[in-house]
Design a protein around this motif. Structure first.
Motif, PDB file in Angstrom:
ATOM      1  N   LEU A  32       7.168   0.998   3.313  1.00  0.00           N
ATOM      2  CA  LEU A  32       6.052   0.367   2.596  1.00  0.00           C
ATOM      3  C   LEU A  32       6.594  -0.928   1.963  1.00  0.00           C
ATOM      4  O   LEU A  32       7.729  -0.937   1.468  1.00  0.00           O
ATOM      5  N   GLY A  33       5.787  -1.957   1.951  1.00  0.00           N
ATOM      6  CA  GLY A  33       6.237  -3.214   1.349  1.00  0.00           C
ATOM      7  C   GLY A  33       6.551  -3.048  -0.140  1.00  0.00           C
ATOM      8  O   GLY A  33       6.030  -2.149  -0.794  1.00  0.00           O
ATOM      9  N   LYS A  34       7.431  -3.921  -0.631  1.00  0.00           N
ATOM     10  CA  LYS A  34       7.851  -3.842  -2.038  1.00  0.00           C
ATOM     11  C   LYS A  34       6.676  -3.916  -3.003  1.00  0.00           C
ATOM     12  O   LYS A  34       6.615  -3.186  -3.993  1.00  0.00           O
ATOM     13  N   SER A  35       5.726  -4.813  -2.695  1.00  0.00           N
ATOM     14  CA  SER A  35       4.634  -4.997  -3.663  1.00  0.00           C
ATOM     15  C   SER A  35       3.715  -3.771  -3.666  1.00  0.00           C
ATOM     16  O   SER A  35       3.226  -3.362  -4.716  1.00  0.00           O
ATOM     17  N   LEU A  36       3.519  -3.166  -2.491  1.00  0.00           N
ATOM     18  CA  LEU A  36       2.702  -1.946  -2.464  1.00  0.00           C
ATOM     19  C   LEU A  36       3.394  -0.820  -3.238  1.00  0.00           C
ATOM     20  O   LEU A  36       2.774  -0.104  -4.015  1.00  0.00           O
ATOM     21  N   ARG A  37       4.710  -0.713  -3.061  1.00  0.00           N
ATOM     22  CA  ARG A  37       5.448   0.319  -3.796  1.00  0.00           C
ATOM     23  C   ARG A  37       5.329   0.110  -5.298  1.00  0.00           C
ATOM     24  O   ARG A  37       5.129   1.056  -6.056  1.00  0.00           O
ATOM     25  N   ALA A  38       5.432  -1.138  -5.700  1.00  0.00           N
ATOM     26  CA  ALA A  38       5.335  -1.435  -7.135  1.00  0.00           C
ATOM     27  C   ALA A  38       3.937  -1.099  -7.648  1.00  0.00           C
ATOM     28  O   ALA A  38       3.771  -0.550  -8.740  1.00  0.00           O
ATOM     29  N   ARG A  39       2.955  -1.401  -6.821  1.00  0.00           N
ATOM     30  CA  ARG A  39       1.573  -1.102  -7.236  1.00  0.00           C
ATOM     31  C   ARG A  39       1.370   0.409  -7.354  1.00  0.00           C
ATOM     32  O   ARG A  39       0.766   0.903  -8.312  1.00  0.00           O
TER      33      ARG A  39
END
Ligand code: SAH
Length: 374
Positions: free
Chosen positions: A55-62
């Motif tokens: 999963l992309g970093k920004s999705l993980r952060a979200r």
């Protein structure tokens, strides 16, 4: 608009395939994200989004800010001399439920709870004594299985993996179907636990509308706690019989069997000394079950403090079984497992808040949470 903000993160442990897709759709993400995350959670036991490297970093952060993968915490953990293991899982600051792992040859059965306490008041059951506290949500039901499997795997334990699940722990699952159904879906789904329908059993005290709803919404193997061959006795032992008497219950079982051909319904029958265990009871039971795709599971009564019933002697149980078998009813006697750690059928209490404390709370007195290992 309610005006309230939902700050509670969504526990993804309770979302089956459809729910997960909807969740990602609501974030504007593609459906395949649901597949990826389900696999991470259930196939690879991931409990953090950090681990989900595809999963992309920004999705993980979200995800970190709006969701969680939160299993119940272990509050107590005991192992019986026969290998049966009982966990007391804390599901919130006040409530615990019990979950039991029963290894038997190549089979590993996990007995899962569906409610904190129970409202049905069966007179021979320890769970009934604590009254009803609340329903478990889907994440709390699945969380027991997820946590047990991960704990066993982490320990590299020697027994069998969990091959079967029975909803026979605390609570009446058919009175909590809206949470039980998504939990069952996850148990059956290949993206979840991938168990065959015949390896997932739901046990009910006889909630007739629930049996019909289960057949429509998510049919799995059905077990029915019958315990008496006639209404007069069953009214006493299983009080919900006054609402759904035996004829009505067996008619619902017949319909259920039609919806699930080739599968037998298990009738559980707790053997109570001199209460329901005479040859006449056995003959009447055989008559009542004739024509149904039934098998009978005799459960030697497991005592607990303060209970007036006694277990039927083994010879009485054998005689009862022989009468049923002679009448053509497949009958097995359930092995008593884990009774040295109060993990046997009917001994689960998992109580955290004794009634007196609840009363104290209602009066506004602050009561600290007490986690009592049973
Ligand atoms: N509410 C559901 C599931 C929970 S009980 C139901 O009633 O089926 C799981 C099984 O254990 C039921 O058959 C129940 O009747 C049985 N049981 C309860 N108390 C028991 C006891 N003290 N000894 C043996 N079996 C018991």
């Amino acid at each position: 608009m309610s005006g309230t903000t939902n700050l509670q993160p969504t526990n993804l442990l309770g979302l089956p395939r459809e729910g997960m897709r909807e969740f990602f759709a609501s974030l504007g993400e593609k459906p395949f994200r649901a597949t990826q995350v389900l696999k991470w959670i259930h196939h690879r036991h991931a409990s953090s989004f950090d681990a989900m490297t595809d999963l992309g970093k920004s999705l993980r952060a979200r995800l970190d800010t709006i969701a969680e993968i939160r299993p119940p915490a272990v509050a107590a953990d005991r192992t019986s001399t026969d290998g049966t293991r009982k966990w007391l899982f804390a599901i919130d600051s006040r409530n615990c439920v019990e979950t039991v792992y029963i290894p038997d040859g190549h089979r590993g059965t996990l007995c899962v709870s569906s409610q904190v306490g129970c409202a049905l008041n069966c007179t021979f059951c320890a769970t009934a004594q604590q009254g009803f506290n609340r329903n478990l949500d889907a994440a709390e039901i699945v969380g027991q299985l997820w946590a047990a499997r991960r704990l066993l795997a982490e320990e590299g334990h020697e027994g069998p993996d969990i091959t079967n699940v029975v909803l026979m722990g605390m609570g009446e699952p058919l009175l909590n179907l809206d949470n039980v159904v998504p939990a069952l879906e996850l148990m059956l789904d290949d993206l979840g636990f991938g168990l065959a329908r015949k390896r997932v059993t739901l046990s009910t005290a006889g909630v007739v509308p629930g049996i019909r709803a289960l057949a429509l919404r998510c049919p799995v193997s059905l077990a029915v706690s019958l315990h008496a061959p006639d209404d007069a006795l069953r009214d006493v032992l299983v009080p919900i019989n006054r609402t759904y008497p035996i004829d009505m219950l067996l008619a619902a079982c017949r319909e259920f069997a039609d919806a699930l051909p080739r599968q037998k319904i298990t009738f559980e029958y707790v053997m109570l000394d001199a209460v329901n265990d005479t040859p006449e009871h056995a003959r009447r039971l055989a008559r009542r079950l004739s024509g149904l795709p039934a098998k009978v599971n005799l459960i030697p009564f497991n005592p607990f403090p303060g209970i007036r019933y006694r277990r039927s002697p083994a010879v009485v149980v054998d005689r009862f079984r022989d009468i049923l078998m002679a009448a053509g009813v497949i009958t097995i006697t359930r092995k008593t497992r884990g009774d040295d750690i109060d993990a046997a059928c009917g001994q689960l209490a998992g109580r955290v808040t004794p009634r007196s404390r609840r009363v104290a709370r209602r009066r506004g007195v602050q009561a600290a949470p007490v986690l009592q290992g049973a």
